[in-house]
Motif scaffolding. Structure first.
Motif, PDB file in Angstrom:
ATOM      1  N   ARG A  62     -15.255  10.616 -35.233  1.00 61.95           N
ATOM      2  CA  ARG A  62     -16.756   9.943 -35.194  1.00 61.95           C
ATOM      3  C   ARG A  62     -17.552  10.898 -36.232  1.00 61.95           C
ATOM      4  O   ARG A  62     -18.355   9.924 -37.013  1.00 61.95           O
ATOM      5  CB  ARG A  62     -17.214  10.434 -33.790  1.00 61.95           C
ATOM      6  CG  ARG A  62     -18.479   9.836 -33.499  1.00 61.95           C
ATOM      7  CD  ARG A  62     -18.991  10.040 -31.900  1.00 61.95           C
ATOM      8  NE  ARG A  62     -19.318  11.676 -31.832  1.00 61.95           N
ATOM      9  CZ  ARG A  62     -18.467  12.356 -31.087  1.00 61.95           C
ATOM     10  NH1 ARG A  62     -17.459  11.813 -30.365  1.00 61.95           N
ATOM     11  NH2 ARG A  62     -18.811  13.741 -31.016  1.00 61.95           N
TER      12      ARG A  62
ATOM     13  N   ASP B 180     -20.002   9.448 -40.051  1.00 61.07           N
ATOM     14  CA  ASP B 180     -21.454   9.648 -39.939  1.00 61.07           C
ATOM     15  C   ASP B 180     -22.069   9.640 -41.319  1.00 61.07           C
ATOM     16  O   ASP B 180     -21.665  10.319 -42.294  1.00 61.07           O
ATOM     17  CB  ASP B 180     -21.753  11.260 -39.289  1.00 61.07           C
ATOM     18  CG  ASP B 180     -23.195  11.382 -38.868  1.00 61.07           C
ATOM     19  OD1 ASP B 180     -24.243  11.084 -39.697  1.00 61.07           O
ATOM     20  OD2 ASP B 180     -23.494  11.739 -37.725  1.00 61.07           O
TER      21      ASP B 180
ATOM     22  N   ILE C  65     -28.476  16.664 -35.781  1.00 62.44           N
ATOM     23  CA  ILE C  65     -26.927  16.765 -35.690  1.00 62.44           C
ATOM     24  C   ILE C  65     -26.539  17.638 -34.383  1.00 62.44           C
ATOM     25  O   ILE C  65     -25.802  17.364 -33.652  1.00 62.44           O
ATOM     26  CB  ILE C  65     -26.337  17.002 -36.970  1.00 62.44           C
ATOM     27  CG1 ILE C  65     -26.602  15.901 -38.110  1.00 62.44           C
ATOM     28  CG2 ILE C  65     -24.839  17.474 -36.577  1.00 62.44           C
ATOM     29  CD1 ILE C  65     -26.217  16.339 -39.411  1.00 62.44           C
TER      30      ILE C  65
ATOM     31  N   ARG D 211     -24.546  10.812 -42.442  1.00 62.78           N
ATOM     32  CA  ARG D 211     -25.478  11.828 -42.863  1.00 62.78           C
ATOM     33  C   ARG D 211     -24.920  12.988 -43.846  1.00 62.78           C
ATOM     34  O   ARG D 211     -25.465  14.031 -44.326  1.00 62.78           O
ATOM     35  CB  ARG D 211     -26.259  12.661 -41.645  1.00 62.78           C
ATOM     36  CG  ARG D 211     -27.361  11.967 -40.993  1.00 62.78           C
ATOM     37  CD  ARG D 211     -27.788  12.460 -39.689  1.00 62.78           C
ATOM     38  NE  ARG D 211     -26.715  12.311 -38.695  1.00 62.78           N
ATOM     39  CZ  ARG D 211     -26.653  12.507 -37.461  1.00 62.78           C
ATOM     40  NH1 ARG D 211     -27.996  12.848 -36.976  1.00 62.78           N
ATOM     41  NH2 ARG D 211     -25.762  12.451 -36.555  1.00 62.78           N
TER      42      ARG D 211
END
Length: 173
Positions: A77, A81, A36, A83
């Motif tokens: 964005r 994600d 990340i 994650r």
């Protein structure tokens, strides 16, 4: 604290989220967090976005600073994600000064500044539960804290030595 900027369209956005990956039980660097950071630093530098990322106790706390449109696009964005989940905006403010002017994304692991803050408030790291004043203290602690991935290893580094694991993971070595 911070650098004065002339663009009145600068904002600071902070949010919390919960990691979807399992923590590294052996300790050390979270590979997902390293990925990340590498992506953030590459993308954010182009967009002139700065900020800080803290991961602890299975939670992320991130602050983004930059031009309003760039920060909003980045946040959208990030929100998608896979994650992390349960992305919750904690604060959004127009700013005159950046707290993180020299970073595309500063990283702070659990370290002295944040540990002291948590002990003072007698709490574990869970940014969803922090008051506005504690979030402000957390940002100040992040601004003062040391990013281990930026260490130049000035003490005793030789030309033959290998780059640190942090630097290799983040593409700096």
């Amino acid at each position: 604290m911070g650098v004065l900027v002339s663009n009145a369209a600068l904002v600071r956005l902070s949010y919390a989220s919960t990691a979807t990956f399992e923590p590294n039980e052996a300790g050390g660097i979270e590979v997902s967090v390293g990925q990340i950071l590498a992506e953030s630093r590459r993308k954010n530098k182009k967009r002139r976005i700065g900020g800080v990322l803290h991961y602890g106790n299975g939670y992320f706390f991130q602050c983004l600073e930059g031009e309003r449109e760039a920060v909003e696009e980045c946040y959208q964005r990030i929100s998608g994600d896979s994650r992390h989940r349960d992305v919750q905006r904690l604060s959004y403010t127009e700013i005159d000064r950046r707290m993180f002017p020299d970073w595309s994304m500063k990283y702070l692991p659990v370290e002295t500044e944040i540990t002291r803050l948590l002990k003072r408030h007698n709490t574990a790291f869970n940014p969803y539960q922090f008051s506005d004043s504690m979030l402000a203290e957390l940002l100040e602690a992040c601004a003062r804290g040391h990013d281990p991935s930026d260490s130049d290893d000035k003490a005793g580094k030789t030309a033959a030595s290998k780059p640190s694991l942090w630097k290799r993971l983040l593409g700096k070595g």
